[in-house]
Scaffold this motif. Structure first.
Motif, short mmCIF file in Angstrom:
data_model
loop_
_atom_site.label_atom_id
_atom_site.label_comp_id
_atom_site.label_asym_id
_atom_site.label_seq_id
_atom_site.Cartn_x
_atom_site.Cartn_y
_atom_site.Cartn_z
N ASP A 59 0.83 -1.20 0.00
CA ASP A 59 0.00 0.00 0.00
C ASP A 59 0.86 1.25 0.00
O ASP A 59 0.53 2.26 -0.62
N MET A 60 1.98 1.19 0.71
CA MET A 60 2.89 2.32 0.79
C MET A 60 3.38 2.73 -0.60
O MET A 60 3.54 3.91 -0.90
N CYS A 61 3.59 1.76 -1.47
CA CYS A 61 4.12 2.03 -2.79
C CYS A 61 3.09 2.65 -3.73
O CYS A 61 3.44 3.05 -4.84
N ARG A 62 1.84 2.71 -3.30
CA ARG A 62 0.81 3.33 -4.13
C ARG A 62 0.54 4.78 -3.73
O ARG A 62 -0.35 5.43 -4.28
N PHE A 63 1.28 5.29 -2.77
CA PHE A 63 1.10 6.67 -2.34
C PHE A 63 1.50 7.63 -3.45
O PHE A 63 2.48 7.39 -4.17
N SER A 64 0.77 8.75 -3.56
CA SER A 64 1.11 9.76 -4.55
C SER A 64 2.47 10.38 -4.22
O SER A 64 2.78 10.66 -3.07
N GLY A 65 3.27 10.57 -5.25
CA GLY A 65 4.59 11.15 -5.06
C GLY A 65 5.67 10.14 -4.77
O GLY A 65 6.85 10.48 -4.72
N GLY A 66 5.27 8.88 -4.58
CA GLY A 66 6.25 7.85 -4.28
C GLY A 66 6.47 6.92 -5.46
O GLY A 66 5.61 6.76 -6.32
N GLU A 67 7.62 6.33 -5.50
CA GLU A 67 7.95 5.36 -6.54
C GLU A 67 8.69 4.20 -5.89
O GLU A 67 9.59 4.40 -5.06
N CYS A 68 8.29 3.00 -6.24
CA CYS A 68 8.88 1.81 -5.63
C CYS A 68 9.47 0.88 -6.67
O CYS A 68 9.09 0.90 -7.84
N TRP A 69 10.37 0.04 -6.20
CA TRP A 69 10.91 -1.04 -7.01
C TRP A 69 10.37 -2.36 -6.49
O TRP A 69 10.39 -2.62 -5.29
N ASN A 70 9.83 -3.14 -7.39
CA ASN A 70 9.31 -4.46 -7.06
C ASN A 70 8.21 -4.39 -5.99
O ASN A 70 8.01 -5.33 -5.21
N ASN A 71 7.54 -3.25 -5.95
CA ASN A 71 6.42 -3.04 -5.02
C ASN A 71 6.83 -3.18 -3.55
O ASN A 71 6.01 -3.47 -2.67
N VAL A 72 8.11 -2.97 -3.28
CA VAL A 72 8.60 -3.13 -1.91
C VAL A 72 9.47 -1.95 -1.49
O VAL A 72 9.21 -1.30 -0.48
N LYS A 73 10.51 -1.65 -2.27
CA LYS A 73 11.50 -0.67 -1.87
C LYS A 73 11.21 0.70 -2.46
O LYS A 73 10.99 0.84 -3.67
N VAL A 74 11.21 1.73 -1.62
CA VAL A 74 11.01 3.10 -2.08
C VAL A 74 12.29 3.57 -2.78
O VAL A 74 13.37 3.59 -2.19
N ILE A 75 12.16 3.95 -4.05
CA ILE A 75 13.32 4.42 -4.81
C ILE A 75 13.16 5.88 -5.25
O ILE A 75 14.12 6.47 -5.78
#
Length: 247
Positions: A63-79
């Motif tokens: 869910d964290m990776c779907r936040f506006s302004g955020g981008e994740c790798w493999n739906n786990v790590k914030v990049i």
């Protein structure tokens, strides 16, 4: 003639591998909790509720990776965190140093203030390529530790209230292309860059900077000293003449 069966060794290393996998999963869980905690800290800086979609009820990395302004790798790590013009107000969120996989951080056009993370050199931001803190109210000196972020391509610190000298170590950032410290209160010699960075407008509106395309620091210092002495002498002479006239 009887034959003895040789003991199989195929599964001999299964237990260490299994324990190692459990340990890695444990560390990944800790990283996810740290990421969630930092995002909660950043949301508290939001004074206009621009980050209202950041819902931490489930508290999971997905869910964290779907936040506006955020981008994740493999739906786990914030990049990536792109939070420009989100009405953020407060201190620099030092917890971002825990985003071990962070590549881009954009906090420009907010109302952040105080010092930029001074120990950024000891942080885990080894993959950071873009750092944009422009158009805020940061003050104090530019941390020398930024020079340890060797992968930086973009470094924008313009339109703040930064003072002191630009760390000469920044010139060693070999990947740097986009750089600006314009519209601050900086002084002293500018760095000599080893990269092909365009600095034509990078130093605008910093009256105390010298060196490079800005002219020799000795000449600049002479000019400032000359006019300072001239003004002091003129005022002193004018005051003496006025006092004598009145007497």
């Amino acid at each position: 003639m009887s034959t003895k069966m040789k003991p199989t060794t195929k599964n001999f290393n299964v237990l260490p591998i299994f324990l190692g996998s459990l340990f890695c999963l444990f560390l990944a869980g800790l990283d996810a909790e740290s990421d969630v905690y930092c995002l909660q800290t950043i949301k508290k800086l939001d004074q206009f509720n621009h980050l209202s979609s950041w819902d931490f009820k489930s508290n999971t990395e997905g869910d964290m990776c779907r936040f506006s302004g955020g981008e994740c790798w493999n739906n786990v790590k914030v990049i990536g965190l792109s939070l420009s013009n989100k009405g953020l107000k407060g201190q620099f969120p030092s917890c971002v140093e825990n985003f071990a996989w962070l590549q881009t951080l954009n906090l420009s056009h907010n109302e952040l203030s105080g010092y930029i993370l001074s120990d950024i050199s000891t942080s885990q931001l080894t993959y950071l390529t873009s750092l944009d803190l422009s158009n805020n109210n940061f003050y104090g000196e530019i941390p020398k530790g930024i020079a340890d972020l060797s992968g930086l391509i973009t470094l924008r610190l313009d339109s703040n209230q930064l003072s002191g000298q630009i760390p000469q170590e920044l010139g060693l950032l070999s990947q740097l292309i986009d750089f600006s410290v314009a519209n601050n209160l900086l002084e002293g010699p500018v760095p000599v860059f080893v990269s092909n960075v365009n600095v034509s407008l990078s130093y605008a509106n910093n009256s105390g900077l010298c060196g490079g395309a800005l002219g020799s620091c000795d000449e600049s210092l002479f000019g400032r000293t000359f006019w300072y002495s001239f003004i002091i002498g003129f005022v002193s002479s004018a005051t003496s003449v006025l006092v004598s006239f009145m007497v």
